[in-house]
Every structure is written in structure tokens, then in C-alpha cells.
Enzyme design. Sequence first.
Site, PDB file in Angstrom:
ATOM      1  N   ASP A  83       0.854  -1.175   0.000  1.00 19.63           N
ATOM      2  CA  ASP A  83       0.000   0.000   0.000  1.00 19.63           C
ATOM      3  C   ASP A  83       0.896   1.233   0.000  1.00 19.63           C
ATOM      4  OD1 ASP A  83       0.952   0.264   2.615  1.00 19.63           O
ATOM      5  OD2 ASP A  83      -0.810  -0.688   3.469  1.00 19.63           O
ATOM      6  N   SER A  84       0.325   2.399  -0.197  1.00 17.27           N
ATOM      7  CA  SER A  84       1.144   3.603  -0.349  1.00 17.27           C
ATOM      8  C   SER A  84       1.522   4.240   0.974  1.00 17.27           C
ATOM      9  CB  SER A  84       0.376   4.641  -1.178  1.00 17.27           C
ATOM     10  OG  SER A  84      -0.756   5.101  -0.457  1.00 17.27           O
ATOM     11  N   GLY A  85       0.853   3.852   2.054  1.00 13.43           N
ATOM     12  CA  GLY A  85       1.096   4.467   3.347  1.00 13.43           C
ATOM     13  C   GLY A  85       0.137   5.578   3.695  1.00 13.43           C
ATOM     14  N   ASP A  99      -7.181  -7.791   0.144  1.00 17.77           N
ATOM     15  CA  ASP A  99      -6.279  -7.944   1.282  1.00 17.77           C
ATOM     16  C   ASP A  99      -7.056  -7.582   2.529  1.00 17.77           C
ATOM     17  OD1 ASP A  99      -5.075  -5.213   2.726  1.00 17.77           O
ATOM     18  OD2 ASP A  99      -5.966  -4.862   0.758  1.00 17.77           O
ATOM     19  N   GLN A 104     -11.528   6.683  -5.359  1.00 17.08           N
ATOM     20  CA  GLN A 104     -12.058   7.193  -4.098  1.00 17.08           C
ATOM     21  C   GLN A 104     -13.421   7.841  -4.334  1.00 17.08           C
ATOM     22  OE1 GLN A 104     -11.219   6.713  -1.089  1.00 17.08           O
ATOM     23  NE2 GLN A 104      -9.070   6.091  -1.084  1.00 17.08           N
ATOM     24  N   GLY A 127     -11.115   3.254   0.231  1.00 16.64           N
ATOM     25  CA  GLY A 127     -12.026   4.058   1.025  1.00 16.64           C
ATOM     26  C   GLY A 127     -13.313   3.368   1.405  1.00 16.64           C
TER      27      GLY A 127
END
Length: 380
Positions: free
Chosen positions: A99-101, A274, A197, A224
Site C-alpha cells: 500500500d502507499s502508506g 487484502d 475514491q 475508502g
Amino acid sequence: MPLLAEPAVSFPFAIDATDGAARTGALTTSRGVIRTPAFMPVGTAGGVKGLSVAQVKSTGADIMLANTYHLMLRPGAERVARLGGLHAFSSWDGPIITDSGGYQVMSLAKLRTLSETGVVFRSHIDGAAYELTPERAVEIQADLLGVDIIMQLDECPALPAPRAEVETAMERSLRWAVRCKRAFGQRQTQNLFAIVQGGVDESLRRRSAEALVAEGFDGYAVGGLAVGEPQAEMLRTLDATVPLLPRERPRYLMGVGKPIDLVEAVARGIDMFDCVIPTRSGRHGQAWSDAGPINLKNARYAEDRAPLDEGLDCPASRDYSKAFLHHLVKSEELFAQVALSWHNLAYYQRLMQRMREAIAARAFGDFAAAFRERWARAAD
């Protein structure tokens, strides 16, 4: 929003069979094939909590997810790079997605300042200051960790939230997606996924999906969701969003979920998932089944000689009685956490295999209907 001149380079994605909106196929990466629908175990710090790489692989997992935020804070992305990248560091030789964080920054950081540039925040570990921009998110994932599938940096507000707040986050995420794509460039052995999103607002989801598809990415995630909204709202949002995404590219529902959520999302055309639920539940004495969770803390299992699932090819599922596992849970033995986490991941992987087989046999509708019935009966 300006479009880039050339599309991203993609790993081949083949759809082998469909049944309604559900589909089964394979995403071929440079480190192996990901069979879809796929469930990706979460290795927050580079390894799945409580389990060895061999145990995770024995469940049938084709790919692991790691957490950019946690790895950038500890041990540090540059250190992982010096140690050969995340595959060498973790001893996982299959595909890895990160994931991007962004979500963890919003949910875990002590203090944060959000701007068009990115987000400046203080670590929840030691209070040290960091800056995460779209460009830095790509650098960490692609160049330092060296993973196979990179996620764009996005802003993910918790739900419920005012529409104006959700719209602002969605539009900023679109602009950040463009910057991530420019930073990523053209790569033959890595993919970049965009994130749709817009909360549970169908018009915002449409705007997000259409803009990202026009931009062109290797895969498309729905982010989201499962952040506070009811399941019915999540499914309604998927009904409105998934048909807007390209048929020929993978579709990934982030952070979901319970077994019934996976079945419902596959029925709507999702390919990848996930979630921390299997291992988190295992650490808290809970095992998953088609009929919902089995709470091993419950005294009803104190003399139950049956295993969790004797038909599941996993030692934790077939070789220990519920009575023994109940005893370990009540005694707070560490092996209870290991065994239940192992079983849960094996159960999730078998569920994905059963769905792949049902789709291939054009019997997914019947499979999903029977699964819903069992789940509803257990909840009564």
C-alpha cells in the site's frame, strides 16, 4: 487533468472464465502468477504476524501485501534497499504488493499536516518527522523496497464524512495519481495501480473512476470502503463503481474483509483482496468457517474433539481438536495465535480456490447463494 502520452506497461492479465460479473483468471508477474480471485495475506512489517514464509506459502497464497508506512518508519526504506530489497529482506520470493502508506498516515500518525504537496507527519513510534509525497511513495515502493505492484498515494477519509470533505480528498487523490504515474514512468517488471475514491457517493466514484481510466494504469483499486460504512453501502458502491473499470485490467478491493464480503465482492467483479482479519482474528482466539467465526474462548468447545476443519489441508485445521485449541487460547499460549492464524489464512485461500472453481464451472451463482444462506443462518 492532463493525460500522459503513453499508457503504463502492464503485467499480462488473462480472464479464463466468467459467471455473471464474477471472473477467474491470472495476473502474470515477473515473480510468479497470481490466480484470481486472489486473497493477499497482510505482512505489515514485511512478514505475516506469527507465521513463517513456509507456513504462509503452504496455505496457497500467491502474493503478499506489505505496509509502506510501517516499513518506512522501521527499519527504514533505505535500510531495506541496502539489504537487497523487500524480497531478499523477508525471504518471500513471490510477488509483493505494497500500500502507499496514505491510510496509515491518516489513521496512525500523531500529528499531520496535509497539503497539495503531500503530508508531513510525526511517527506514532518515536515522534520523528517525515514527509510523504506521491513521488516519495513511488520511490519507497518501487525503488527502495523493490516490490512488484505499487499503489498510488491517496487520501482516504474515514466514513461517515461530509460530502465536501470526501470530494476534496477524491480530487486530491486524482492529482496525486497523475504525479505517481509520472514518477513511476515506464517499467517492465513492476506495475502501478490507481485507487478510486469518493466514499459512498456514486457521482464522486464515477468521476474518480472515469478520470483514472482515462489516465491509464496497470490496475485499479477501490479504496475508502470498509472504513465505517454498513456492508449494504459498500456493496451498493461496488455495484456503481466496478462496471466503470476496464475489463482487461485487475480490480482490487482494498482492506476487505470477512468471508461473506469476499463472496459478495467477487460476485460484483472484484479480482484481488487484502485484509488483516484472518490473522488479527487468529490472535484473538477466533477461527473462520463458512458459517462465520468460531470463538475458541467459548466454553462450549472445552470438550469438543473435532478439529476446526478436517477437510482442509492445513495442520492447524485438521490435526488439533477444538478442545485443545480452546485450552491453548484460555492458557494464553502463543501457539494458539499461530495455529488459528494459520488456519484462517488456509481457510481464506481455500475459499478463493472454491470461488475460482465455481466460476470456471459456471456455477458461481449457486455457490454464492448457498454461502449467503449458511452465513445468514449462522447469524440468526
